[in-house]
Write an enzyme that holds these catalytic residues in place. Structure first.
Site, PDB file in Angstrom:
ATOM      1  N   TYR A  38       4.785  15.550  22.736  1.00  0.00           N
ATOM      2  CA  TYR A  38       6.062  16.067  23.226  1.00  0.00           C
ATOM      3  C   TYR A  38       6.080  17.589  23.156  1.00  0.00           C
ATOM      4  O   TYR A  38       6.471  18.265  24.121  1.00  0.00           O
ATOM      5  CB  TYR A  38       7.209  15.483  22.405  1.00  0.00           C
ATOM      6  N   GLU A  60      19.468  13.240  23.942  1.00  0.00           N
ATOM      7  CA  GLU A  60      20.036  14.112  22.910  1.00  0.00           C
ATOM      8  C   GLU A  60      21.352  13.556  22.375  1.00  0.00           C
ATOM      9  O   GLU A  60      21.623  13.622  21.174  1.00  0.00           O
ATOM     10  CB  GLU A  60      20.251  15.528  23.456  1.00  0.00           C
ATOM     11  N   TRP A  68      14.819  12.984  15.702  1.00  0.00           N
ATOM     12  CA  TRP A  68      14.359  13.049  17.081  1.00  0.00           C
ATOM     13  C   TRP A  68      13.177  12.118  17.319  1.00  0.00           C
ATOM     14  O   TRP A  68      13.038  11.530  18.399  1.00  0.00           O
ATOM     15  CB  TRP A  68      13.992  14.487  17.434  1.00  0.00           C
TER      16      TRP A  68
END
Length: 207
Positions: A38, A60, A68
């Site tokens: 990522y 988000e 995350w």
């Protein structure tokens, strides 16, 4: 032909190709292949595709209160569950679809977040109608310029800023949900409006 010299050159190329190249990256990305991929391929890369903008807004908003990496591990599940992040389809989800999502163990099964996603899809489309695209809207806050911050350590990176405060406030005015300033700051980092790679990171400054 000097066979010996050619052999030396070929051998040197072979050794170089096998040499382990050390690349410094933001320390939060180390230790997990998901994070590394990522970080190296997406985080901080400038986004101008509305579908990708909506994907990150969805992810988000789902991340609020969670790590995350939890979201990244479920990313493909979200993609399947939410019709490949098609905000037009999502805007029309009904109670039956909400119940289906609440029974999907592969995503975050929190009704308020799911309802917020449907709501945000509708508001997202309204912004497109007003500005031609969400991309034009979101980049207008920085006059289409990237904000490149300079930090030596990830500990220096803030959780929010005046910009994220401003955007979050405007989105709230437009009735978006689960997009507070901290969440928006993370989103701005993700879509490359803010570049918070540390200065020694090999990805610093990538467009």
């Amino acid at each position: 032909m000097n066979i010996k010299n050619n052999y030396v050159i070929i051998k040197a190329k072979y050794i170089y190709s096998r040499r382990e190249v050390s690349m410094e990256r933001c320390d939060w990305a180390n230790g997990s292949k998901i994070y590394i991929d990522y970080h190296d391929k997406e985080w901080g890369v400038a986004v101008h595709d509305d579908k990708v903008h909506f994907e990150f807004l969805l992810l988000e908003s789902m991340q609020a209160g969670l790590s995350w990496i939890t979201i990244l591990k479920k990313r493909e599940n979200f993609k399947l569950a939410f019709d490949n992040y098609d905000y037009k389809k999502i805007s029309k989800y009904d109670e039956e679809k909400i119940e289906e999502l609440l029974n999907n163990e592969g995503i975050i099964r929190y009704r308020k977040k799911i309802e917020a996603t449907i709501n945000n899809a509708n508001k997202f489309i309204k912004i497109q109608d007003e500005f031609e695209s969400f991309d034009k809207y979101i980049w207008s806050f920085t006059e289409n310029k990237r904000i490149i911050n300079h930090y030596e350590d990830t500990k220096e990176v803030p959780a929010k800023s005046k910009l994220s405060d401003e955007i979050s406030k405007d989105l709230k005015r437009r009735k978006f949900k689960f997009l507070g300033s901290v969440t928006i700051y993370s989103y701005l980092q993700a879509v490359g409006i803010i570049d918070d790679h540390i200065d020694s990171c090999f990805r610093k400054g990538y467009i």
